[in-house]
Scaffold this active site. Structure first.
Site, short mmCIF file in Angstrom:
data_model
loop_
_atom_site.label_atom_id
_atom_site.label_comp_id
_atom_site.label_asym_id
_atom_site.label_seq_id
_atom_site.Cartn_x
_atom_site.Cartn_y
_atom_site.Cartn_z
N LYS A 80 0.72 -1.17 -0.15
CA LYS A 80 -0.08 0.14 -0.07
C LYS A 80 0.87 1.28 0.07
CE LYS A 80 -4.59 0.73 0.45
NZ LYS A 80 -5.80 0.09 -0.07
N GLY A 179 -20.54 6.81 3.47
CA GLY A 179 -19.88 7.16 2.47
C GLY A 179 -20.33 6.57 1.15
N ASN A 182 -16.95 6.27 -4.40
CA ASN A 182 -16.82 5.36 -5.71
C ASN A 182 -17.22 3.93 -5.29
OD1 ASN A 182 -15.33 7.11 -7.18
ND2 ASN A 182 -13.38 6.57 -6.17
#
Ligand code: NAD
Length: 356
Positions: A80, A179, A182
């Site tokens: 990451k 949220g 996307n």
């Protein structure tokens, strides 16, 4: 700031720090484990309050990617990266190019994809400086992996409903999504199509309005979403939202969302179990995106990727059955199963998804 003794360090193979005077880039790349392949994972851009917060986040996320890829049966390791900064005001082309150079300097041990605060355009710019990026291939199939992530979370929710009630219908069920970015937006679309009533909250009014107007999502205040009176809670914003403060307020019977590292600490898994709340491990059900990225890199088609993503439903079923029979936390059982898969893949490499 400690690194080797940081709580989330967990024997990372590589942690690399970058400061670029010209562009102001400050970034960290973490590669947890490359046993099964290069560390593949998103590049997150976020205005971290401190260096410690950025390091903690990248280490936890990278470790989670190791388990995510292993459990999904992918020939990839865990990695990451994080860029310290506010994506709304500090993102520039030069910054993304510098990040591409930083990724290139790791020689392929880390492969970047999009994440919170970065999008396909940003990864494409990085891709002008390094081949070690994913999610931007121009092969007729590629780009944003978020719809695939949302599909996996949706299938996870169906699996959890089946486990709890024996049925697999969303009709009459209420879901709260924290949220609506996307992933959250596409998840809301699946849930609405399946017949669920969907509540949503987002600190970004544009994203909230889009879900309200296009999908009839019922808006709630961000402060009220985790404690909403619903059947299922889907955290799809940031990590560590399931913690000592929030867990006693949760009214949902099932938690299944896309956000990485939803449990703030190990103890929070036990807190959920003690309250009888079924927690679907995030790294298991949000693997749709990384599965998608894998097939994009291999240049394979959507049909194979979708069939692979559909396996999330069975894998979660297996984890929930094991957890129930041993009265154990779902997160612990999922990590155990991931380690079993890693060992099996080392013993018999051909058992990994053979599309690469
Ligand atoms: P995103 O940035 O597009 O969406 C996140 C949304 O959450 C934004 O609209 C943001 O305004 C909102 N938000 C942030 N804090 C909030 C709060 N306190 N309350 C309400 N809303 C809040 O990100 P995304 O790509 O949709 O990813 C969502 C989560 O899922 C992230 O944690 C990400 O790491 C994880 N994830 C994403 C993918 C993927 O394919 N995009 C894959 C695996 C995991």
């Amino acid at each position: 700031m400690s690194v080797f003794s940081a709580p989330a360090y967990d024997q990372h193979e590589l942690v690399s720090f970058c400061t670029d005077k010209k562009t102001g880039l400050r970034a960290i790349i973490a590669v947890h484990d490359t046993t099964l392949g290069p560390g593949v994972g998103g590049c997150r851009m976020f205005p971290y309050a401190s260096d410690e917060e950025a390091l903690h986040d990248v280490l936890r996320l990278s470790r989670g990617m190791t388990y995510k890829s292993a459990l999904a049966g992918l020939p990839m390791g865990g990695g990451k990266s994080v860029i310290v900064g506010d994506p709304r005001v500090e993102k520039t082309r030069a910054l993304m190019e510098a990040m591409g150079d930083f990724i290139q300097s790791q020689g392929g041990r880390y492969v970047a994809a999009e994440d919170s605060g970065t999008g396909v355009t940003d990864i494409s710019i990085m891709g002008e400086r390094t081949p070690f990026v994913s999610g931007v291939q121009d092969n007729g199939y590629g780009g944003d992996p978020s719809p695939s992530t949302a599909l996996g979370v949706y299938l996870g929710i169906l699996s959890a409903i089946t486990h709890r009630s024996g049925g697999n219908s969303l009709r009459g069920l209420r879901v709260a999504i924290q949220g609506l970015g996307n992933v959250g937006f596409h998840l809301a679309r699946h849930l609405r199509a399946g017949g669920a009533t969907v509540y949503g909250a987002d600190i970004n009014p544009t994203n909230l309005n889009r879900a309200v107007t296009e999908l009839d999502v019922l808006p709630l205040e961000s402060a009220d979403i985790l404690s909403a009176d619903v059947d299922i809670l889907a955290p799809c914003a940031m990590g560590a939202v399931l913690n000592e403060q929030s867990i006693p307020q949760i009214r949902a019977a099932i938690i299944a969302g896309a956000a990485n590292n939803q449990l703030a600490t190990f103890d929070d898994g036990a807190r959920l179990e003690a309250r009888g709340i079924l927690y679907c491990p995030d790294f298991l059900i949000n693997a749709g995106g990384i599965i998608d990225v894998h097939y994009q890199r291999a240049g394979s088609g959507t049909v194979a990727a979708r069939a692979h993503i559909e396996r999330i439903e069975q894998t979660l079923g297996e984890v929930l059955r094991r957890a129930d029979s041993g009265h154990r936390q779902t997160q612990v059982v999922a990590e155990e199963l991931a380690r079993e898969y890693m060992q099996a893949a080392i013993d018999a490499p051909l058992s990994l998804a053979g599309v690469g």
